[in-house]
Design a protein around this motif. Sequence first.
Motif, mmCIF file in Angstrom:
data_model
loop_
_atom_site.group_PDB
_atom_site.id
_atom_site.type_symbol
_atom_site.label_atom_id
_atom_site.label_comp_id
_atom_site.label_asym_id
_atom_site.label_seq_id
_atom_site.Cartn_x
_atom_site.Cartn_y
_atom_site.Cartn_z
ATOM 1 N N PHE A 244 0.935 -1.164 -0.183
ATOM 2 C CA PHE A 244 -0.015 0.039 0.030
ATOM 3 C C PHE A 244 0.852 1.117 0.110
ATOM 4 C CE2 PHE A 244 -3.347 -2.929 1.459
ATOM 5 C CZ PHE A 244 -4.263 -2.720 0.846
ATOM 6 N N SER A 245 0.363 2.229 -0.782
ATOM 7 C CA SER A 245 1.194 3.629 -0.833
ATOM 8 C C SER A 245 0.776 4.316 0.557
ATOM 9 C CB SER A 245 0.623 4.271 -2.066
ATOM 10 O OG SER A 245 -0.727 4.667 -1.749
ATOM 11 N N ASP A 246 1.452 5.470 0.596
ATOM 12 C CA ASP A 246 1.363 6.196 1.911
ATOM 13 C C ASP A 246 -0.152 6.809 1.949
ATOM 14 O OD1 ASP A 246 3.854 5.697 2.669
ATOM 15 O OD2 ASP A 246 4.603 7.763 2.112
ATOM 16 N N TYR A 247 -0.782 6.695 0.729
ATOM 17 C CA TYR A 247 -2.104 7.181 0.678
ATOM 18 C C TYR A 247 -3.271 6.335 0.720
ATOM 19 C CZ TYR A 247 0.633 11.080 -1.342
ATOM 20 O OH TYR A 247 1.672 11.853 -1.367
ATOM 21 N N GLY A 248 -2.713 5.145 1.088
ATOM 22 C CA GLY A 248 -3.698 3.637 1.412
ATOM 23 C C GLY A 248 -4.082 3.148 0.043
ATOM 24 N N MET A 249 -3.558 3.374 -0.798
ATOM 25 C CA MET A 249 -3.719 2.900 -2.298
ATOM 26 C C MET A 249 -2.715 1.568 -2.613
ATOM 27 S SD MET A 249 -6.657 4.561 -2.979
ATOM 28 C CE MET A 249 -6.858 3.742 -4.808
ATOM 29 N N PRO A 250 -3.235 0.489 -3.129
ATOM 30 C CA PRO A 250 -2.448 -0.379 -3.561
ATOM 31 C C PRO A 250 -1.554 -0.250 -4.639
ATOM 32 C CG PRO A 250 -4.694 -1.122 -4.291
ATOM 33 C CD PRO A 250 -4.902 0.115 -3.591
ATOM 34 N N VAL A 251 -0.427 -0.514 -4.757
ATOM 35 C CA VAL A 251 0.677 -0.371 -5.461
ATOM 36 C C VAL A 251 0.629 -1.265 -6.578
ATOM 37 C CG1 VAL A 251 3.073 -0.416 -5.967
ATOM 38 C CG2 VAL A 251 2.330 0.617 -3.863
ATOM 39 N N ASN A 252 0.406 -0.754 -7.966
ATOM 40 C CA ASN A 252 0.527 -1.583 -9.096
ATOM 41 C C ASN A 252 1.687 -2.192 -9.557
ATOM 42 O OD1 ASN A 252 -2.202 -1.608 -10.533
ATOM 43 N ND2 ASN A 252 -2.085 0.541 -9.881
ATOM 44 N N PHE A 253 2.082 -3.347 -9.996
ATOM 45 C CA PHE A 253 3.160 -4.069 -10.376
ATOM 46 C C PHE A 253 3.263 -3.968 -12.032
ATOM 47 C CE2 PHE A 253 2.352 -6.016 -6.163
ATOM 48 C CZ PHE A 253 3.603 -5.509 -5.606
ATOM 49 N N TYR A 254 4.290 -3.672 -12.405
ATOM 50 C CA TYR A 254 4.280 -3.888 -14.014
ATOM 51 C C TYR A 254 5.345 -5.212 -14.497
ATOM 52 C CZ TYR A 254 1.861 0.365 -13.474
ATOM 53 O OH TYR A 254 0.455 1.458 -13.326
ATOM 54 N N ASP A 255 5.700 -4.892 -15.840
ATOM 55 C CA ASP A 255 6.488 -5.799 -16.421
ATOM 56 C C ASP A 255 7.812 -6.311 -15.839
ATOM 57 O OD1 ASP A 255 4.564 -6.552 -18.050
ATOM 58 O OD2 ASP A 255 5.291 -5.305 -19.669
ATOM 59 N N ASP A 256 8.470 -4.984 -15.609
ATOM 60 C CA ASP A 256 9.926 -5.258 -14.723
ATOM 61 C C ASP A 256 9.796 -5.582 -13.312
ATOM 62 O OD1 ASP A 256 8.705 -2.754 -13.928
ATOM 63 O OD2 ASP A 256 10.443 -1.528 -14.229
ATOM 64 N N HIS A 257 8.639 -5.919 -12.728
ATOM 65 C CA HIS A 257 8.716 -6.388 -11.315
ATOM 66 C C HIS A 257 8.622 -7.794 -11.360
ATOM 67 C CE1 HIS A 257 6.755 -2.417 -10.294
ATOM 68 N NE2 HIS A 257 7.984 -2.314 -9.538
ATOM 69 N N TYR A 258 8.727 -8.674 -12.317
ATOM 70 C CA TYR A 258 9.055 -10.182 -12.262
ATOM 71 C C TYR A 258 9.603 -10.626 -11.355
ATOM 72 C CZ TYR A 258 9.034 -15.031 -14.223
ATOM 73 O OH TYR A 258 8.839 -16.356 -14.351
ATOM 74 N N ASP A 259 10.994 -10.468 -11.616
ATOM 75 C CA ASP A 259 11.987 -11.132 -10.684
ATOM 76 C C ASP A 259 11.747 -10.655 -9.105
ATOM 77 O OD1 ASP A 259 13.332 -12.398 -12.881
ATOM 78 O OD2 ASP A 259 14.357 -10.596 -12.934
ATOM 79 N N LEU A 260 11.281 -9.438 -8.924
ATOM 80 C CA LEU A 260 11.087 -8.979 -7.514
ATOM 81 C C LEU A 260 9.969 -10.054 -6.995
ATOM 82 C CD1 LEU A 260 10.718 -5.494 -6.143
ATOM 83 C CD2 LEU A 260 9.024 -6.818 -5.819
ATOM 84 N N LEU A 261 8.820 -10.201 -7.741
ATOM 85 C CA LEU A 261 7.660 -10.723 -7.338
ATOM 86 C C LEU A 261 7.927 -12.277 -6.873
ATOM 87 C CD1 LEU A 261 4.601 -9.230 -9.497
ATOM 88 C CD2 LEU A 261 5.197 -8.776 -7.307
ATOM 89 N N LEU A 262 8.805 -12.925 -7.779
ATOM 90 C CA LEU A 262 9.015 -14.340 -7.513
ATOM 91 C C LEU A 262 9.842 -14.373 -6.515
ATOM 92 C CD1 LEU A 262 7.907 -14.710 -10.230
ATOM 93 C CD2 LEU A 262 9.983 -16.245 -10.909
ATOM 94 N N GLY A 263 10.667 -13.335 -5.941
ATOM 95 C CA GLY A 263 11.517 -13.482 -4.721
ATOM 96 C C GLY A 263 10.755 -13.191 -3.486
ATOM 97 N N GLN A 264 9.434 -13.028 -3.537
ATOM 98 C CA GLN A 264 8.547 -12.727 -2.035
ATOM 99 C C GLN A 264 8.138 -13.941 -1.716
ATOM 100 O OE1 GLN A 264 9.193 -9.556 -1.199
ATOM 101 N NE2 GLN A 264 10.301 -9.577 -3.338
ATOM 102 N N ASN A 265 7.946 -14.272 -0.478
ATOM 103 C CA ASN A 265 7.312 -15.248 0.365
ATOM 104 C C ASN A 265 5.854 -15.400 0.289
ATOM 105 O OD1 ASN A 265 7.378 -17.937 1.533
ATOM 106 N ND2 ASN A 265 7.633 -16.912 3.523
ATOM 107 N N TYR A 266 5.222 -15.268 -0.870
ATOM 108 C CA TYR A 266 3.635 -15.345 -0.905
ATOM 109 C C TYR A 266 3.473 -16.149 -2.218
ATOM 110 C CZ TYR A 266 3.921 -11.134 2.201
ATOM 111 O OH TYR A 266 4.186 -10.579 3.327
ATOM 112 N N PHE A 267 2.117 -16.432 -2.257
ATOM 113 C CA PHE A 267 1.643 -17.354 -3.467
ATOM 114 C C PHE A 267 1.141 -16.580 -4.482
ATOM 115 C CE2 PHE A 267 0.358 -20.273 0.387
ATOM 116 C CZ PHE A 267 1.555 -20.940 0.291
ATOM 117 N N PHE A 268 0.487 -15.405 -4.431
ATOM 118 C CA PHE A 268 0.047 -14.637 -5.041
ATOM 119 C C PHE A 268 0.441 -13.035 -4.895
ATOM 120 C CE2 PHE A 268 -2.588 -17.939 -6.326
ATOM 121 C CZ PHE A 268 -3.487 -17.732 -7.426
ATOM 122 N N ALA A 269 0.094 -12.208 -5.982
ATOM 123 C CA ALA A 269 0.502 -10.714 -5.891
ATOM 124 C C ALA A 269 -0.753 -9.892 -6.228
ATOM 125 C CB ALA A 269 1.784 -10.452 -6.514
ATOM 126 N N ARG A 270 -1.096 -8.813 -5.738
ATOM 127 C CA ARG A 270 -1.921 -7.788 -6.067
ATOM 128 C C ARG A 270 -1.360 -6.533 -5.912
ATOM 129 N NH1 ARG A 270 -7.299 -6.587 -6.008
ATOM 130 N NH2 ARG A 270 -7.941 -4.822 -5.201
#
Length: 525
Positions: A244-270
């Motif tokens: 969540f951003s400082d304004y309480g809004m969910p942050v969007n993920f884009y094409d260049d976030h692929y490697d970052l997302l795979l490194g998180q200890n979660y099953f899904f991403a939003r």
Amino acid sequence: MSKIAYILLCHQAPEAIIAQAQRLTATGDFVSIHYDKRAPQSTYQEIVDALESNPRVTFAEKRIKCGWGAWSLVEATLSALSSAAKSFPRATHFYLTSGDCMPIKSAEYIHDALDRVDCDYIEGHDFFRSDWIKTGLKEERLIYRFHFNERTQAKLFYASLALQQKLKITRQPPADLQMMIGSQWWCLRRATVEKVLAFCDERPDVMRFFATTWIPDEIFFQTVVRHLVPVSEIQNRTPTFLIFSDYGMPVNFYDDHYDLLLGQNYFFARKISVEALELRQRLGDLYAEEGHEFHLSGEGRRVYSFLTGRGRIGRRFASRFWERDSSIGLEREVLILACKKWHVAKRLAERIHEKTGLPYVGYLFHELDANLPDLGGIETTLEKRHRHRRALIRLLMDNYDTDRIMFCVDTADLELLRDFDSARCEVRILELECEFSEDYLVGHAERLNLIGADAPSETVSRLLPTLRADIEFESRAIRENGFESLSRVRQSDDDASRAAGLIDFLQVPEDDAREILDLHYLFSD
């Protein structure tokens, strides 16, 4: 082995919903879809028609008109959850997700993780003592009744709240429940889901209370699950990665976030941006993979916080060296082939590379497809290449691990030649002077869009002398510019004269120069 029934809440993008359902069921899992009743019936029917033949897909028993922060979101979830529990008796787990979510692990990985630990994944913190709510209403969410939606009925929302506060009309949460709060997204075992559904039937008082609670999707399941399930059987975390951003809004993920997302200890991403088509495709392919090893680092939120903080003080990005230093290096050597006929320069460059191993690229400042490696984005457009031309050459040298590199330039680009000639490095230029037949000049005029294929012969006759004079002017301008190291190889020269020009350019023995030039079709069109 675990079987997952995904509870898919969605309200738009029917094509993406269809693809998501097909992807999740292709590996043996199930999907129960709730499609917001506010969305057009035609789009809902499109989803139904596309998936009705899939036995692993079902739809919510009742479609609800959903509103952000309203009880309708919980009601929609319960509707899809009940349908899933009845339709998929083999499902061992029920995972709440949305149309904006994507898996960031393979189905194999998720199933193995669920099999290893017998627990529910749901975040829950004490509503009154925790600081989970950062801004806005807190206790007011529970002690007052909310019959209007803040986003669509703001005046009524705040007028109703102010009236209750003025008249001191408050209420207390159900006495036997410890109110909890946490992320909306969870994964629950079948036994837990059955207990929750039974609880909803048995406790109409609780349902009435939450029906007028503000943002109950962050409170209802979090509270009820902890009321029904021992704490030892609960993983106090959401299985879905979100920021969540400082304004309480969910942050969007884009094409260049692929490697970052795979490194998180979660099953899904939003939330995965609707524009991130490549990311969606890669994550979809990943879900079906077997044997993929994941290396978890978990730095996602820290990286986001760091970059956001640096942005406030104007230091979000590290300074690029091409903004600090425009020199190439005194010890480095740049060799430039200047030629109007691009195919001739490319032939010679390839021949030189074959015989000497000298790295080269083509007309990198003139044509986008110049076979450049990934250089961090500076190579993506011709405009960027020109703007940071010396830096581009330095990056190419670093990429090829060399202090010498060769590239091609059109004879019309005198300014480019002047700029490199003034750089702090050794620069040698070889002009390849070609002969130009009338047929070539006609083709050249067509490539420049000066004439069409059916141009009158009179127009062509008037144009060709001007084109020839223009090319001769470019060559003369190069010779008259006074470049420190300029050599020439002319099509009209004999073998000895050609070799002399190449010897001067490459600093190689005569035999090597003659072998390089032993290319009978060098100047052929």
